[in-house]
Design a protein around this motif. Structure first.
Motif, PDB file in Angstrom:
ATOM      1  N   GLN A  70      90.850  62.765 -25.112  1.00  0.00           N
ATOM      2  CA  GLN A  70      89.603  63.765 -25.009  1.00  0.00           C
ATOM      3  C   GLN A  70      88.481  64.157 -25.174  1.00  0.00           C
ATOM      4  N   PRO A  71      87.506  64.250 -24.744  1.00  0.00           N
ATOM      5  CA  PRO A  71      85.875  64.264 -24.969  1.00  0.00           C
ATOM      6  C   PRO A  71      85.912  65.564 -25.577  1.00  0.00           C
ATOM      7  N   ALA A  72      84.522  65.243 -26.723  1.00  0.00           N
ATOM      8  CA  ALA A  72      84.689  66.816 -27.719  1.00  0.00           C
ATOM      9  C   ALA A  72      83.884  67.846 -27.182  1.00  0.00           C
ATOM     10  N   ALA A  73      84.138  68.599 -27.562  1.00  0.00           N
ATOM     11  CA  ALA A  73      83.000  69.345 -26.513  1.00  0.00           C
ATOM     12  C   ALA A  73      81.458  69.744 -27.063  1.00  0.00           C
ATOM     13  N   VAL A  74      80.721  69.089 -25.574  1.00  0.00           N
ATOM     14  CA  VAL A  74      79.491  69.584 -26.329  1.00  0.00           C
ATOM     15  C   VAL A  74      78.591  70.516 -25.881  1.00  0.00           C
ATOM     16  N   ALA A  75      77.784  70.785 -26.818  1.00  0.00           N
ATOM     17  CA  ALA A  75      77.283  71.484 -26.060  1.00  0.00           C
ATOM     18  C   ALA A  75      75.787  71.998 -25.677  1.00  0.00           C
ATOM     19  N   LYS A  76      75.342  72.507 -24.717  1.00  0.00           N
ATOM     20  CA  LYS A  76      74.704  72.579 -23.628  1.00  0.00           C
ATOM     21  C   LYS A  76      73.182  72.674 -24.403  1.00  0.00           C
ATOM     22  N   PRO A  77      72.918  71.506 -24.193  1.00  0.00           N
ATOM     23  CA  PRO A  77      71.049  71.627 -24.010  1.00  0.00           C
ATOM     24  C   PRO A  77      70.410  73.857 -23.999  1.00  0.00           C
ATOM     25  N   PRO A  78      69.576  73.612 -24.739  1.00  0.00           N
ATOM     26  CA  PRO A  78      69.033  75.180 -23.916  1.00  0.00           C
ATOM     27  C   PRO A  78      68.191  74.711 -23.340  1.00  0.00           C
ATOM     28  N   ALA A  79      68.064  75.298 -22.108  1.00  0.00           N
ATOM     29  CA  ALA A  79      67.191  74.927 -20.841  1.00  0.00           C
ATOM     30  C   ALA A  79      66.220  75.147 -20.683  1.00  0.00           C
ATOM     31  N   PRO A  80      65.282  74.408 -20.512  1.00  0.00           N
ATOM     32  CA  PRO A  80      63.593  74.196 -20.251  1.00  0.00           C
ATOM     33  C   PRO A  80      63.121  75.310 -20.094  1.00  0.00           C
ATOM     34  N   PRO A  81      62.032  75.406 -21.101  1.00  0.00           N
ATOM     35  CA  PRO A  81      61.316  77.045 -20.018  1.00  0.00           C
ATOM     36  C   PRO A  81      60.564  76.976 -18.725  1.00  0.00           C
ATOM     37  N   LEU A  82      60.705  77.630 -18.110  1.00  0.00           N
ATOM     38  CA  LEU A  82      60.608  78.060 -16.606  1.00  0.00           C
ATOM     39  C   LEU A  82      59.356  77.124 -16.329  1.00  0.00           C
ATOM     40  N   ASP A  83      59.223  76.172 -15.417  1.00  0.00           N
ATOM     41  CA  ASP A  83      57.786  76.190 -14.927  1.00  0.00           C
ATOM     42  C   ASP A  83      57.580  76.568 -13.407  1.00  0.00           C
ATOM     43  N   LEU A  84      57.007  77.345 -12.942  1.00  0.00           N
ATOM     44  CA  LEU A  84      57.172  77.769 -11.524  1.00  0.00           C
ATOM     45  C   LEU A  84      56.584  76.537 -10.564  1.00  0.00           C
ATOM     46  N   THR A  85      55.121  76.196 -11.235  1.00  0.00           N
ATOM     47  CA  THR A  85      54.255  75.497 -10.236  1.00  0.00           C
ATOM     48  C   THR A  85      55.137  73.887  -9.887  1.00  0.00           C
ATOM     49  N   SER A  86      55.200  73.224 -11.165  1.00  0.00           N
ATOM     50  CA  SER A  86      56.818  71.857 -10.398  1.00  0.00           C
ATOM     51  C   SER A  86      57.634  72.554  -9.280  1.00  0.00           C
ATOM     52  N   LEU A  87      57.615  73.491  -9.686  1.00  0.00           N
ATOM     53  CA  LEU A  87      59.223  73.408  -9.007  1.00  0.00           C
ATOM     54  C   LEU A  87      58.872  73.888  -7.512  1.00  0.00           C
ATOM     55  N   GLU A  88      57.932  74.753  -7.282  1.00  0.00           N
ATOM     56  CA  GLU A  88      56.928  74.568  -6.208  1.00  0.00           C
ATOM     57  C   GLU A  88      56.790  73.018  -5.874  1.00  0.00           C
ATOM     58  N   GLN A  89      55.490  72.414  -6.428  1.00  0.00           N
ATOM     59  CA  GLN A  89      55.722  71.128  -6.154  1.00  0.00           C
ATOM     60  C   GLN A  89      56.579  70.171  -5.572  1.00  0.00           C
ATOM     61  N   ARG A  90      58.226  70.706  -5.989  1.00  0.00           N
ATOM     62  CA  ARG A  90      58.879  70.123  -5.985  1.00  0.00           C
ATOM     63  C   ARG A  90      59.413  69.784  -4.860  1.00  0.00           C
ATOM     64  N   LEU A  91      59.560  71.471  -4.572  1.00  0.00           N
ATOM     65  CA  LEU A  91      60.037  71.943  -2.991  1.00  0.00           C
ATOM     66  C   LEU A  91      58.829  71.470  -2.133  1.00  0.00           C
ATOM     67  N   LYS A  92      58.154  71.114  -2.254  1.00  0.00           N
ATOM     68  CA  LYS A  92      56.488  71.173  -1.014  1.00  0.00           C
ATOM     69  C   LYS A  92      57.315  69.777  -0.580  1.00  0.00           C
ATOM     70  N   GLY A  93      56.834  68.567  -1.930  1.00  0.00           N
ATOM     71  CA  GLY A  93      57.515  67.366  -1.549  1.00  0.00           C
ATOM     72  C   GLY A  93      59.159  66.664  -1.500  1.00  0.00           C
ATOM     73  N   THR A  94      59.904  67.338  -1.191  1.00  0.00           N
ATOM     74  CA  THR A  94      61.043  66.371  -0.909  1.00  0.00           C
ATOM     75  C   THR A  94      61.707  66.292   0.595  1.00  0.00           C
ATOM     76  N   PRO A  95      61.709  65.402   0.193  1.00  0.00           N
ATOM     77  CA  PRO A  95      62.060  64.742   1.547  1.00  0.00           C
ATOM     78  C   PRO A  95      63.335  65.457   2.442  1.00  0.00           C
ATOM     79  N   ALA A  96      63.977  66.223   1.417  1.00  0.00           N
ATOM     80  CA  ALA A  96      65.464  67.124   1.694  1.00  0.00           C
ATOM     81  C   ALA A  96      65.123  68.098   3.161  1.00  0.00           C
ATOM     82  N   ILE A  97      63.809  68.716   3.516  1.00  0.00           N
ATOM     83  CA  ILE A  97      63.422  69.186   3.949  1.00  0.00           C
ATOM     84  C   ILE A  97      62.082  68.969   5.178  1.00  0.00           C
TER      85      ILE A  97
END
Length: 177
Positions: A70-97
């Motif tokens: 059984q794997p040992a419990a792994v603590a989740k790393p803290p969430a990275p700071p929110l980067d709205l600009t990169s999120l917006e760029q990723r949405l614009k660039g995704t071929p999924a849409i």
């Protein structure tokens, strides 16, 4: 005259009354022998012959051994700071849409942002809960478009969902974007 069936029923009722701790503590010991010979009186002698075991205290998580492999419990790393600009760029660039769908989503985002502006200016007679519902529907739409074709981006949006709402729902933070 007490029959064997009656004795077994009595023994079962004692176990049920005593509860689970008695059952668990007796699991490693053989069951007491029940005299199958008929008795002249209906006494509780066979029931009284059951071993008296004090219930064990419940095990704490520190006392419970870990299963092999059984794997040992792994603590989740803290969430990275929110980067709205990169999120917006990723949405614009995704071929999924597709391009037309991206334009439609951009118009819906702009409309929602305008509704927030009007809400904070007192021009829109709606509640923050109604705006949250519109926001959630828009996020769900985007996630449904991304979930199969761009799972990493969908995961990033899910991770950012509450942080984005935190910006939209705070008048001061919203004014800063």
């Amino acid at each position: 005259m007490v029959h064997t069936k009656d004795l077994k029923m009595r023994a079962m009722s004692v176990v049920l009354i005593a509860g689970l701790p008695l059952l668990v503590s007796c699991a490693g010991t053989p069951p007491p022998a029940i005299n199958s010979a008929p008795q002249a009186t209906a006494t509780l002698a066979p029931v009284a012959a059951l071993p008296q075991v004090a219930p064990k205290a419940p095990a704490t998580t520190a006392q419970v051994p870990k299963a092999v492999g059984q794997p040992a419990a792994v603590a989740k790393p803290p969430a990275p700071p929110l980067d709205l600009t990169s999120l917006e760029q990723r949405l614009k660039g995704t071929p999924a849409i597709g391009v037309l769908t991206k334009l439609s989503l951009k118009n819906q985002v702009d409309d929602l942002l305008e509704r927030f502006r009007e809400y904070y200016q007192g021009k829109l007679k709606t509640s923050l809960a109604d705006l949250r519902q519109s926001y959630d529907l828009l996020v769900q739409k985007v996630l449904s478009l991304l979930q199969d074709s761009d799972p990493p981006l969908a995961t990033a949006i899910v991770a950012s969902r509450d942080a984005i709402w935190g910006i939209l729902s705070d008048r001061k933070k919203f004014a800063a974007i």
